[in-house]
Motif scaffolding. Structure first.
Motif, mmCIF file in Angstrom:
data_model
loop_
_atom_site.group_PDB
_atom_site.id
_atom_site.type_symbol
_atom_site.label_atom_id
_atom_site.label_comp_id
_atom_site.label_asym_id
_atom_site.label_seq_id
_atom_site.Cartn_x
_atom_site.Cartn_y
_atom_site.Cartn_z
ATOM 1 N N SER A 153 0.845 -1.200 0.000
ATOM 2 C CA SER A 153 0.000 0.000 0.000
ATOM 3 C C SER A 153 0.876 1.244 0.000
ATOM 4 N N GLY A 154 0.409 2.275 -0.643
ATOM 5 C CA GLY A 154 1.196 3.507 -0.698
ATOM 6 C C GLY A 154 0.534 4.580 -1.538
ATOM 7 N N LYS A 155 1.348 5.541 -1.970
ATOM 8 C CA LYS A 155 0.864 6.688 -2.736
ATOM 9 C C LYS A 155 1.625 6.787 -4.055
ATOM 10 N N VAL A 156 0.884 6.930 -5.142
ATOM 11 C CA VAL A 156 1.498 7.037 -6.477
ATOM 12 C C VAL A 156 2.171 8.401 -6.598
ATOM 13 N N VAL A 157 3.497 8.378 -6.920
ATOM 14 C CA VAL A 157 4.234 9.639 -7.084
ATOM 15 C C VAL A 157 4.518 9.926 -8.555
ATOM 16 N N VAL A 171 5.055 3.226 -13.405
ATOM 17 C CA VAL A 171 4.334 3.686 -12.209
ATOM 18 C C VAL A 171 5.303 3.600 -11.034
ATOM 19 N N LYS A 172 5.401 4.721 -10.293
ATOM 20 C CA LYS A 172 6.257 4.758 -9.112
ATOM 21 C C LYS A 172 5.373 4.999 -7.885
ATOM 22 N N VAL A 173 5.600 4.163 -6.832
ATOM 23 C CA VAL A 173 4.746 4.237 -5.640
ATOM 24 C C VAL A 173 5.617 4.370 -4.394
ATOM 25 N N ASN A 174 5.301 5.371 -3.560
ATOM 26 C CA ASN A 174 5.978 5.532 -2.278
ATOM 27 C C ASN A 174 5.223 4.757 -1.204
ATOM 28 N N HIS A 175 5.991 4.090 -0.311
ATOM 29 C CA HIS A 175 5.417 3.292 0.769
ATOM 30 C C HIS A 175 5.995 3.751 2.103
ATOM 31 N N PRO A 176 5.383 3.356 3.221
ATOM 32 C CA PRO A 176 5.948 3.708 4.534
ATOM 33 C C PRO A 176 7.337 3.106 4.737
ATOM 34 N N GLY A 235 10.252 4.285 4.212
ATOM 35 C CA GLY A 235 11.282 4.622 3.238
ATOM 36 C C GLY A 235 11.323 3.752 1.990
ATOM 37 N N PHE A 236 10.283 2.972 1.693
ATOM 38 C CA PHE A 236 10.268 2.113 0.509
ATOM 39 C C PHE A 236 9.619 2.816 -0.683
ATOM 40 N N GLU A 237 10.114 2.448 -1.876
ATOM 41 C CA GLU A 237 9.504 2.887 -3.137
ATOM 42 C C GLU A 237 9.599 1.730 -4.125
ATOM 43 N N THR A 238 8.537 1.503 -4.887
ATOM 44 C CA THR A 238 8.553 0.467 -5.927
ATOM 45 C C THR A 238 8.281 1.110 -7.281
ATOM 46 N N ARG A 239 8.901 0.503 -8.334
ATOM 47 C CA ARG A 239 8.732 1.004 -9.700
ATOM 48 C C ARG A 239 8.363 -0.150 -10.633
ATOM 49 N N TYR A 240 7.422 0.107 -11.529
ATOM 50 C CA TYR A 240 6.904 -0.904 -12.452
ATOM 51 C C TYR A 240 7.024 -0.330 -13.870
ATOM 52 N N ALA A 241 8.011 -0.851 -14.612
ATOM 53 C CA ALA A 241 8.370 -0.209 -15.884
ATOM 54 C C ALA A 241 8.037 -1.086 -17.092
ATOM 55 N N HIS A 242 8.126 -0.435 -18.296
ATOM 56 C CA HIS A 242 7.866 -1.041 -19.602
ATOM 57 C C HIS A 242 6.388 -1.440 -19.770
ATOM 58 N N LEU A 243 5.499 -0.748 -19.059
ATOM 59 C CA LEU A 243 4.076 -1.059 -19.144
ATOM 60 C C LEU A 243 3.496 -0.641 -20.496
ATOM 61 N N SER A 244 2.428 -1.305 -20.876
ATOM 62 C CA SER A 244 1.702 -0.886 -22.072
ATOM 63 C C SER A 244 0.630 0.144 -21.714
ATOM 64 N N LYS A 245 0.264 0.174 -20.420
ATOM 65 C CA LYS A 245 -0.764 1.111 -19.973
ATOM 66 C C LYS A 245 -0.664 1.266 -18.458
ATOM 67 N N THR A 246 -0.943 2.504 -17.979
ATOM 68 C CA THR A 246 -1.016 2.734 -16.532
ATOM 69 C C THR A 246 -2.485 2.911 -16.131
#
Length: 284
Positions: free
Chosen positions: A203-207, A219-224, A226-237
């Motif tokens: 869970s987090g907030k889209v930055v 899509v880049k998402v900030n989490h509690p 100090g974590f951040e996740t990134r999901y790249a090469h998508l065909s659609k967000t």
């Protein structure tokens, strides 16, 4: 009447001596009636004594019986009260452990969304090895601990965003375009088909949600914590910047945009702005 007396001669058994005894004449005339009256009086007196003694004994027995009966009734009332109290205590304990079970179910649901096996507490809902005074505190402790665990799990990127096969791991690798030299691969690649759903792992907030150079659609998402996740090469967000999202939400569709050699998902995890190996977070 008693002045008139008669002489009664008393002769010994051998006939050698005798005595004269003066008694009132009226007693000699009415001795039968007197004897009957005396015996009747004695009988009545004995009967009265026996009656009153029996009545008193019966009264004492009845009093003792009633006292014993009152004690039994009081004990029954106490037992009924204790049973009611016990049933209320058991009901409260069951409610507390139902809260724990509900929290476990929420955690398991989130683990399933991450593609992980569900977890369970050993002996959850089993025999309670605590005295009655501590049962409520024990239940509150576990309920609070599980809620805290649930909150922490929600904000930690555990699990996989897509169930595809790993085609490129985190670390240095050969350049996939020139097949020469070495380059740093800061994430992990998961093979898939264009259009496959990609799920956020915490869970987090889209930055950021859009197109960005070599990432393509990302899509880049900030989490509690100090974590951040990134999901790249998508065909659609499927999300927008500033949106708060829950773990397991589909944030986009797998694709082949940006610097990519084929349909796959490039997945990154950052902790305090430092890129870490996502594979370490694939298992709980």
């Amino acid at each position: 009447m008693l002045k008139n007396k008669s002489s009664v001669r008393i002769i010994s058994a051998d006939g050698t001596s005798d005595k004269n005894l003066l008694v009132p004449t009226v007693l000699l005339k009415h001795w039968k009636k007197i004897c009957i009256s005396t015996l009747s009086f004695i009988f009545i007196l004995c009967g009265s004594i026996i009656y009153f003694a029996t009545s008193k004994k019966e009264h004492d027995i009845t009093s003792k019986y009633e006292a014993t009966l009152d004690e039994v009734r009081a004990m029954n009332r106490q037992l009924s009260w204790d049973q009611s109290e016990s049933e209320r205590d058991i009901h409260q304990v069951r409610q507390s452990f139902n809260k724990i079970d509900s929290t476990i179910e929420r955690i398991n649901a989130k683990m399933k969304k991450r593609g992980l096996k569900t977890i369970a507490l050993q002996n959850a809902g089993g025999p309670i090895e605590a005295d009655e005074e501590n049962i409520e505190l024990l239940s509150e402790f576990y309920a609070g601990a599980l809620k805290d665990l649930d909150r922490k799990l929600s904000g930690i990127p555990i699990g996989i965003p897509h169930p595809g096969k790993i085609t490129s791991r985190f670390g240095y690798r050969r350049n996939p375009f020139t097949n020469r030299g070495r380059e740093m691969h800061s994430g992990i690649d998961l093979k898939g088909r264009t259009g496959d759903p990609v799920k956020v792992t915490a869970s987090g907030k889209v930055v950021f949600a859009g197109y960005e150079g070599a990432y393509g659609y990302v899509v880049k998402v900030n989490h509690p914590n100090g974590f951040e996740t990134r999901y790249a090469h998508l065909s659609k967000t499927n999300v927008r910047k500033g949106q708060n999202i829950e773990v397991g939400k589909v944030i986009g569709l797998l694709g082949n945009t940006g610097r990519s050699t084929g349909s796959h998902l490039h997945y990154e995890i950052l902790h305090h702005d430092k890129k870490v190996n996502p594979e370490k977070y694939f298992n709980f």
